[in-house]
Scaffold this motif. Structure first.
Motif, PDB file in Angstrom:
ATOM      1  N   SER A  50       0.628  -1.209   0.186  1.00 10.88           N
ATOM      2  CA  SER A  50      -0.127  -0.049  -0.054  1.00 10.88           C
ATOM      3  C   SER A  50       0.905   1.355  -0.023  1.00 10.88           C
ATOM      4  O   SER A  50       1.967   1.323   0.626  1.00 10.88           O
ATOM      5  CB  SER A  50      -0.778  -0.054   1.239  1.00 10.88           C
ATOM      6  OG  SER A  50      -1.779   1.101   1.286  1.00 10.88           O
ATOM      7  N   GLU A  52      -0.165   4.138   1.235  1.00 12.79           N
ATOM      8  CA  GLU A  52      -0.620   4.699   2.451  1.00 12.79           C
ATOM      9  C   GLU A  52      -0.138   4.349   3.736  1.00 12.79           C
ATOM     10  O   GLU A  52      -0.163   2.949   4.280  1.00 12.79           O
ATOM     11  CB  GLU A  52      -2.050   4.790   2.614  1.00 12.79           C
ATOM     12  CG  GLU A  52      -2.770   5.628   1.719  1.00 12.79           C
ATOM     13  CD  GLU A  52      -4.326   5.895   1.959  1.00 12.79           C
ATOM     14  OE1 GLU A  52      -4.510   6.395   3.244  1.00 12.79           O
ATOM     15  OE2 GLU A  52      -4.996   6.028   1.173  1.00 12.79           O
ATOM     16  N   GLU A  53       0.603   4.935   4.609  1.00 18.48           N
ATOM     17  CA  GLU A  53       1.246   4.579   5.929  1.00 18.48           C
ATOM     18  C   GLU A  53       0.370   3.865   6.840  1.00 18.48           C
ATOM     19  O   GLU A  53       0.714   2.692   7.336  1.00 18.48           O
ATOM     20  CB  GLU A  53       1.928   5.613   6.401  1.00 18.48           C
ATOM     21  CG  GLU A  53       2.753   5.200   7.817  1.00 18.48           C
ATOM     22  CD  GLU A  53       3.447   6.615   8.282  1.00 18.48           C
ATOM     23  OE1 GLU A  53       3.793   6.462   9.504  1.00 18.48           O
ATOM     24  OE2 GLU A  53       3.589   7.645   7.596  1.00 18.48           O
ATOM     25  N   PHE A  54      -0.999   4.292   6.742  1.00 15.99           N
ATOM     26  CA  PHE A  54      -1.862   3.620   7.875  1.00 15.99           C
ATOM     27  C   PHE A  54      -2.116   2.266   7.577  1.00 15.99           C
ATOM     28  O   PHE A  54      -1.923   1.249   8.353  1.00 15.99           O
ATOM     29  CB  PHE A  54      -3.246   4.359   7.633  1.00 15.99           C
ATOM     30  CG  PHE A  54      -4.133   3.667   8.489  1.00 15.99           C
ATOM     31  CD1 PHE A  54      -4.592   3.984   9.928  1.00 15.99           C
ATOM     32  CD2 PHE A  54      -4.891   2.771   7.785  1.00 15.99           C
ATOM     33  CE1 PHE A  54      -5.504   3.396  10.343  1.00 15.99           C
ATOM     34  CE2 PHE A  54      -6.246   1.860   8.427  1.00 15.99           C
ATOM     35  CZ  PHE A  54      -6.179   2.385   9.896  1.00 15.99           C
ATOM     36  N   TYR A  55      -2.221   1.885   6.203  1.00 18.97           N
ATOM     37  CA  TYR A  55      -2.295   0.326   5.683  1.00 18.97           C
ATOM     38  C   TYR A  55      -1.034  -0.230   5.787  1.00 18.97           C
ATOM     39  O   TYR A  55      -0.920  -1.612   5.979  1.00 18.97           O
ATOM     40  CB  TYR A  55      -2.909   0.411   4.392  1.00 18.97           C
ATOM     41  CG  TYR A  55      -4.220   0.620   4.447  1.00 18.97           C
ATOM     42  CD1 TYR A  55      -5.257   0.235   5.048  1.00 18.97           C
ATOM     43  CD2 TYR A  55      -4.522   2.020   3.827  1.00 18.97           C
ATOM     44  CE1 TYR A  55      -6.529   0.550   5.082  1.00 18.97           C
ATOM     45  CE2 TYR A  55      -6.033   2.726   3.749  1.00 18.97           C
ATOM     46  CZ  TYR A  55      -6.861   1.695   4.625  1.00 18.97           C
ATOM     47  OH  TYR A  55      -8.316   2.171   4.511  1.00 18.97           O
ATOM     48  N   GLN A  56       0.108   0.202   5.277  1.00 25.23           N
ATOM     49  CA  GLN A  56       1.571  -0.368   5.401  1.00 25.23           C
ATOM     50  C   GLN A  56       1.696  -1.175   6.813  1.00 25.23           C
ATOM     51  O   GLN A  56       2.387  -2.130   6.707  1.00 25.23           O
ATOM     52  CB  GLN A  56       2.794   0.659   5.151  1.00 25.23           C
ATOM     53  CG  GLN A  56       2.623   1.213   3.539  1.00 25.23           C
ATOM     54  CD  GLN A  56       3.548   2.595   3.522  1.00 25.23           C
ATOM     55  OE1 GLN A  56       3.932   2.678   4.244  1.00 25.23           O
ATOM     56  NE2 GLN A  56       3.715   2.739   2.132  1.00 25.23           N
ATOM     57  N   GLU A  57       1.216  -0.402   7.664  1.00 24.63           N
ATOM     58  CA  GLU A  57       1.562  -0.823   9.205  1.00 24.63           C
ATOM     59  C   GLU A  57       0.587  -1.911   9.446  1.00 24.63           C
ATOM     60  O   GLU A  57       0.834  -2.653  10.806  1.00 24.63           O
ATOM     61  CB  GLU A  57       1.483   0.254  10.366  1.00 24.63           C
ATOM     62  CG  GLU A  57       2.146   1.517   9.962  1.00 24.63           C
ATOM     63  CD  GLU A  57       2.054   2.831  11.050  1.00 24.63           C
ATOM     64  OE1 GLU A  57       0.960   2.567  11.654  1.00 24.63           O
ATOM     65  OE2 GLU A  57       2.783   3.648  10.964  1.00 24.63           O
TER      66      GLU A  57
END
Length: 109
Positions: A50, A52-57
Motif C-alpha cells: 500500500s 498509505e502509511e496507515f495500511y502499510q503498518e
C-alpha cells in the motif's frame, strides 16, 4: 441489518460505487435508501503493498467482493479469512481519513 446507498428512482439500480448519475440508465434521480446488507462472498485476496502509511503498518490487508441480495457487487474489507460462498453481513465504518468503507463478517446463524 442495512446500509445506505444511492438507488436510481428511474430504473431501481443500486449505485455502487457511489456516483452522481445512474450507471445503468444515466438518470440523475438518485435517492439514498436502506439496502439489506447481506450477501455472499465471491472472492478474497490479501493485499501486501500500500502507498498509505496507515495500511502499510497493517499489511497484509484482506479485501473481498460480495454480491448483495439485490445483485450489487461491493468491494469490502474482511476481518477474517473466509471461503468464497460464505454468507456475510456488511457494516459501514469510517476509515482513518473519515471516508465510508464497508466490512464483511460471517453471517450469524
Amino acid at each position: 441489518m442495512t446500509i445506505k446507498l444511492p438507488v436510481c428512482t428511474s430504473c431501481g439500480k443500486t449505485q455502487y460505487p457511489v456516483r452522481e448519475i445512474c450507471g445503468e440508465c444515466l438518470s440523475e434521480d438518485l435517492k439514498w435508501l436502506d439496502i439489506r446488507a447481506e450477501g455472499e462472498l465471491l472472492a478474497s485476496v490479501p493485499l501486501y503493498h500500500s502507498l498509505e502509511e496507515f495500511y502499510q503498518e497493517r499489511l497484509p490487508w484482506t479485501i473481498g467482493s460480495v454480491r448483495l441480495e439485490d445483485g450489487t457487487v461491493m468491494m469490502v474489507n474482511l476481518g477474517e479469512t473466509m471461503e468464497p460462498g460464505t454468507e456475510v453481513t456488511l457494516r459501514a465504518e469510517e476509515d482513518h481519513k473519515g471516508r465510508t468503507v464497508y466490512r464483511a463478517q460471517k453471517k450469524e446463524e
